[in-house]
Design an enzyme around this catalytic site. Structure first.
Site, PDB file in Angstrom:
ATOM      1  N   THR A  49       0.857  -1.183   0.000  1.00  0.00           N
ATOM      2  CA  THR A  49       0.000   0.000   0.000  1.00  0.00           C
ATOM      3  C   THR A  49       0.891   1.230   0.000  1.00  0.00           C
ATOM      4  O   THR A  49       2.118   1.117  -0.040  1.00  0.00           O
ATOM      5  CB  THR A  49      -0.913   0.030   1.240  1.00  0.00           C
ATOM      6  OG1 THR A  49      -0.132   0.405   2.391  1.00  0.00           O
ATOM      7  CG2 THR A  49      -1.562  -1.328   1.490  1.00  0.00           C
ATOM      8  N   CYS A  50       0.276   2.410   0.083  1.00  0.00           N
ATOM      9  CA  CYS A  50       1.085   3.626   0.077  1.00  0.00           C
ATOM     10  C   CYS A  50       1.914   3.765   1.348  1.00  0.00           C
ATOM     11  O   CYS A  50       2.913   4.493   1.362  1.00  0.00           O
ATOM     12  CB  CYS A  50       0.208   4.862  -0.115  1.00  0.00           C
ATOM     13  SG  CYS A  50      -1.008   5.118   1.180  1.00  0.00           S
ATOM     14  N   GLY A 115     -10.428   2.570   7.131  1.00  0.00           N
ATOM     15  CA  GLY A 115     -11.112   1.397   6.611  1.00  0.00           C
ATOM     16  C   GLY A 115     -10.510   0.799   5.362  1.00  0.00           C
ATOM     17  O   GLY A 115     -10.730  -0.371   5.065  1.00  0.00           O
ATOM     18  N   ALA A 199      -7.778   9.232 -11.513  1.00  0.00           N
ATOM     19  CA  ALA A 199      -9.216   8.945 -11.415  1.00  0.00           C
ATOM     20  C   ALA A 199      -9.483   7.573 -10.805  1.00  0.00           C
ATOM     21  O   ALA A 199     -10.476   6.927 -11.118  1.00  0.00           O
ATOM     22  CB  ALA A 199      -9.857   9.030 -12.798  1.00  0.00           C
TER      23      ALA A 199
END
Length: 436
Positions: A49-50, A115, A199
């Site tokens: 993840t980031c 979450g 996006a």
């Protein structure tokens, strides 16, 4: 066998290190194959993840297994081991199980209780299963960790109103604008010219939070303009102008705040591009992409202030005190689930002994049944044979029920090992295996 996790997170490494270890979805399959190629690694799954990159594995030997995983991480990132190792953490056995469950529950997140991490753990589980890199142990751990994350959010208030990386980014923009005006509060974004680049899911969350903070119009850029148009349709109350990424520079010139969240593995904005724009007004970049979408050299420009995911801590710390209190309750739930998993895992030690005992008794049953049937002669009907066979099977199952239940029941590892040794000795299971 040992469960281990090796990785790094926002707690151990800055974004400039984390971005080199970000593994995009399209590279997961290749990475899992590379890890499975190590003889010590039996099962493996990757969480990227980031804010973290963590590799969970079931290994034959914990020391060689961890070394193999570290070797992969160093090769993948291109960072020499001596420079990388200080940023890595390693957890083994009970600690590894606890860590994954806390991650799923949002207890290890930069934004406590967020979450999105739960869906990312679900994706890690799905990718591991699709690539057949996980097996019964990790699948059970991942399934129970996801269940734990859901339980924490449903039985505590940790997830109530929880901020995400995206909402923290919007609040950071509000805070910095307020500070420029002499306030230490979050101000409305109503008068700001906002540009969102990307996006995807993070951009969707950005727009949702921008709307709630007073933004009523923005420009949305994406490489695939159709995807941007589809996203804009979900916000009919906002005035969203969609354009292609090829119009990036001219739209930066029209903006006061630029949010970036693309999947690009290289920066899409650097100082050279900014210098061509002849900016005369203050411009804020808030980059939540990992790898970063905005080059670090942009900070050199006199009219630019650039922030990345590590800068979100300033906003997060303002909201953490309340959540820390709720986290205590969540941690007790996580501990309960950890114990349940460890008891299940420990019970697996009994499986080979149970299987051997059942196999030996079944062999005896068949031999004795055959002797009995041969003495019965041809007058013994097929139906009667079936009744007798069912009877002998029932007797074996009744005999096995109590010891098998005892061996599988929750108990300390020491107690279970004593029980296993007694069963092995009483039924000569070890000697027979050695003779075979």
């Amino acid at each position: 066998m040992h469960i281990v996790v090796v990785g790094l997170s926002h707690r151990t490494a800055p974004v400039e290190v984390r971005e080199k270890l970000s593994i995009p979805d399209q590279s997961i399959t290749e990475s899992l194959k590379a890890l499975k190629a190590f003889s010590d690694v039996l099962e493996v799954s990757i969480l990227s993840t980031c804010n973290r990159m963590e590799i969970y594995a079931l290994v034959k030997d914990k020391n060689t297994g961890i070394s193999s995983i570290k070797e992969f991480i160093s090769e993948y990132s291109g960072i020499i081991f001596e420079d990388l190792n200080p940023h890595l953490f390693c957890f083994r056995q009970e600690e590894a199980v606890l860590h994954l469950m806390k991650v799923s529950a949002g207890l290890d997140s930069l934004v406590l209780g967020e979450g999105q991490i739960l869906s990312q753990v679900k994706k890690m589980m799905r990718l591991g299963q699709e690539n057949q890199s996980t097996g019964p142990i990790l699948n059970r751990l991942l399934t129970q960790s996801v269940s734990t994350g859901k339980k924490v959010r449903s039985e505590t208030n940790l997830g109530t109103g929880a901020v995400s990386i995206s909402s923290a980014a919007v609040e950071l923009a509000q805070l910095k604008i307020g500070q420029e005006k002499g306030f230490d509060t979050l101000v409305s974004l109503e008068s700001e010219n906002v540009l969102v680049v990307g996006a995807g899911r993070m951009s969707r969350l950005l727009i949702t939070h921008l709307k709630s903070k007073g933004c009523h119009k923005l420009i949305l850029l994406n490489r695939n303009i159709d995807r941007a148009l589809n996203l804009a349709q979900d916000f009919p109350d906002l005035e969203i102008v969609c354009r292609g990424l090829n119009e990036l520079e001219e739209n930066i010139s029209l903006s006061s705040i630029v949010f970036t969240s693309t999947a690009s593995e290289e920066p899409i904005i650097d100082l050279a591009k900014i210098e061509k724009l002849n900016l005369s007004n203050r411009l804020k970049f808030i980059d939540i992409g990992v790898p970063r979408n905005i080059s670090n050299d942009v900070k050199q420009h006199q009219f630019v202030k650039s922030f990345d995911v590590d800068d979100l801590q300033e906003v997060v710390s303002r909201n953490q005190e309340f959540r820390q209190k709720i986290a205590k309750e969540a941690e007790s739930l996580v501990e309960e689930e950890r114990i349940i998993f460890l008891e299940w895992w420990a019970s697996l030690e009994a499986v080979p002994v149970i299987n051997k005992l059942r196999s030996d008794l079944e062999l005896i049953r068949k031999e004795e049944l055959q002797k009995a049937l041969s003495r019965m002669g041809p007058d013994f009907s097929a139906r009667e044979r079936k009744v007798v066979e069912a009877l002998t099977k029932g007797i074996i199952n009744k005999i096995l029920h109590t010891p098998v239940t005892k061996l599988r029941s929750p108990q300390s590892r020491e107690e279970r090992q004593v029980s296993l040794k007694i069963v092995e000795k009483l039924f000569s299971l070890v000697e027979e295996e050695q003779n075979n």
